[in-house]
Design a protein around this motif. Structure first.
Motif: not given
Length: 153
Positions: A63-79
């Motif tokens: 679950k920790a990996t899932e949370i951080f992966t989701q947040m990282h994927e957002v960070s890469v696309k957001f800009g």
């Protein structure tokens, strides 16, 4: 025979006004919607992290990996979703500072990307390690919201 010139002139004037006003009203609602959806995804991940930290949900390394992966994927696309024509409209909460201070915004986004990647790579195996990694990630959220978000709440 009826003289249609006044009506024709009125239509011509309205068309001209629409052409002039059109660019001023242009809003890239697709970009605004995309970044709002990404922030919703980010919020869901943060909420799941909060539930773990409050003891409302059980910690697991997966679950920790899932949370951080989701947040990282957002960070890469957001800009990618801040073109000039997306400053207003669609109930955006993006602050003018994003476009006024683009270097600072890019730096904040890069820091978030780095910290979410580091948290993901750390792969926390217990709640204490998760708490430490999430704390760094959450600091980015707070800082960016303070500097680059209009709080309408």
């Amino acid at each position: 025979m009826t003289d249609c010139r006044p009506l024709g002139l009125a239509v011509l004037a309205l068309c001209g006004a629409a052409l002039v006003a059109g660019p001023a009203l242009a809003q890239n609602l697709e970009a605004i919607k995309a970044r709002q959806e990404l922030m919703e995804d980010n919020g869901k991940a943060a909420k799941a992290a909060g539930a773990i930290l409050k003891g409302e949900a059980e910690f697991s390394a997966e679950k920790a990996t899932e949370i951080f992966t989701q947040m990282h994927e957002v960070s890469v696309k957001f800009g990618d979703y801040f073109p000039e024509d997306s400053k207003t409209g669609g109930k955006t909460e993006a602050a003018p500072a994003i476009w006024e201070k683009p270097d600072e915004f890019e730096a904040a986004l890069a820091k978030y990307q780095e910290d979410t990647k580091a948290a993901m790579d750390a792969a926390p195996q217990d709640v204490d390690a998760f708490k430490q990694a999430f704390g760094k990630v959450a600091q980015n959220c707070k800082g960016c919201h303070e500097d680059f978000r209009i709080d309408d709440d």
